[in-house]
Design an enzyme around this catalytic site. Sequence first.
Site, PDB file in Angstrom:
ATOM      1  N   LYS A   1       8.629  -5.603  -1.552  1.00 32.19           N
ATOM      2  CA  LYS A   1       9.311  -5.414  -2.823  1.00 32.19           C
ATOM      3  C   LYS A   1      10.736  -4.925  -2.604  1.00 32.19           C
ATOM      4  CE  LYS A   1       5.158  -4.363  -5.545  1.00 32.19           C
ATOM      5  NZ  LYS A   1       4.469  -3.366  -6.390  1.00 32.19           N
TER       6      LYS A   1
ATOM      7  N   TYR B   1      -7.087   5.109  -2.309  1.00 32.34           N
ATOM      8  CA  TYR B   1      -8.078   4.529  -1.394  1.00 32.34           C
ATOM      9  C   TYR B   1      -9.003   5.591  -0.814  1.00 32.34           C
ATOM     10  CZ  TYR B   1      -5.216   0.397  -1.839  1.00 32.34           C
ATOM     11  OH  TYR B   1      -4.532  -0.656  -2.364  1.00 32.34           O
TER      12      TYR B   1
ATOM     13  N   HIS C   1      -5.133  -9.520  -3.519  1.00 32.10           N
ATOM     14  CA  HIS C   1      -4.976  -8.061  -3.624  1.00 32.10           C
ATOM     15  C   HIS C   1      -6.287  -7.353  -3.309  1.00 32.10           C
ATOM     16  CE1 HIS C   1      -1.483  -5.644  -4.529  1.00 32.10           C
ATOM     17  NE2 HIS C   1      -2.270  -4.724  -5.052  1.00 32.10           N
TER      18      HIS C   1
ATOM     19  N   ARG D   1      -6.202  -6.865   0.262  1.00 33.00           N
ATOM     20  CA  ARG D   1      -5.282  -5.758   0.583  1.00 33.00           C
ATOM     21  C   ARG D   1      -6.014  -4.434   0.398  1.00 33.00           C
ATOM     22  NH1 ARG D   1       0.243  -4.221   0.784  1.00 33.00           N
ATOM     23  NH2 ARG D   1       0.919  -2.672  -0.739  1.00 33.00           N
TER      24      ARG D   1
ATOM     25  N   ARG E   1       0.818  -8.172   0.918  1.00 35.33           N
ATOM     26  CA  ARG E   1       0.712  -8.702  -0.434  1.00 35.33           C
ATOM     27  C   ARG E   1       0.765 -10.232  -0.384  1.00 35.33           C
ATOM     28  NH1 ARG E   1       4.593  -4.495  -0.553  1.00 35.33           N
ATOM     29  NH2 ARG E   1       4.011  -2.724  -1.887  1.00 35.33           N
TER      30      ARG E   1
ATOM     31  N   HIS F   1       3.937   1.229   0.805  1.00 31.63           N
ATOM     32  CA  HIS F   1       3.996   2.032  -0.419  1.00 31.63           C
ATOM     33  C   HIS F   1       5.193   2.978  -0.375  1.00 31.63           C
ATOM     34  CE1 HIS F   1      -0.581   1.572  -1.395  1.00 31.63           C
ATOM     35  NE2 HIS F   1       0.139   0.579  -1.856  1.00 31.63           N
TER      36      HIS F   1
END
Length: 297
Positions: free
Chosen positions: A171, A278, A243, A246, A147, A269
Amino acid sequence: MEDIRDFENYLKNERNYSIRTYEPYAHDLEAFKSYMDGLEGDITWQTLTADVVRNWIIKEMDRGMNPKTVNHTLSALRSFYKFLLMRQRVDKDPVHNLQGPKKEKTLPSFVKESEINRLLDGNFFPDTFEGKRDWLILLTFYSTGVRRSELVGLNVADVDIEQCQLKVTGKRNKQRIIPFGKELRDAMVNYIAMREALTVVSAEEKALFVEPASGKRISPAKVGERVKAYLSLVTTTKRRTPHTLRHSFATSMLSHHADLQSVKELLGHESLSTTEIYTHTTLEELKQMYNQAHPRA
């Protein structure tokens, strides 16, 4: 409207919400109050029922309202009723268990492999520290799927040249290790040597990607600006952001038969379902290629 004004002041003064949060909430609540006032039965915040809110949802969806907009109003109502209960202005919450409309699933945009290769292999980057840094930034995005915040937060110590891996802080401060290949390893070695030669970079500066003028860590805004500028040279994709790279990393990995669980771990994730989007992207691309190439498609 007094209750709404009090709620707005509560968000502003007690919760320290930004104007970008409390003003849209107040606007949504005012619009919903106008809807209530137009109904029969003199409905108030105290007498509002879940059925009335459901009917409003149906009405909004029937007239083509975006599910995201409807859900934003529901979010405002939920927060508002928490406030009203806390201030003992109502004794029940009619929206607590209400489900909003499902959001439309949009496929992530990505840059084609041929476009990425043309950019990274071409002569688009100036032969300066900044040009070589920008090239490495794009290569890092595409090679690792990090990210933007993760890339900006990288320190020199996070790059393990011997093991060919990055230590990334994602995150909620969760860390993960991402392996990388020979091309990125060689590029990192060359860049770090150039970085160390910059006299403006102090010994205390830990950041990997720095500005040549100040010697300080590059900003997220600058990264976004450079990515957009360079992607604009090779692609017509509407979204040209970090992004997007990404997404391009994940799509390329799956197109070349990487398993979904591995891609999930690389992207950081929490859920496999997040990564599964995806697979839809690669399937859509395959369908397009089939329709273009097959004589009887």
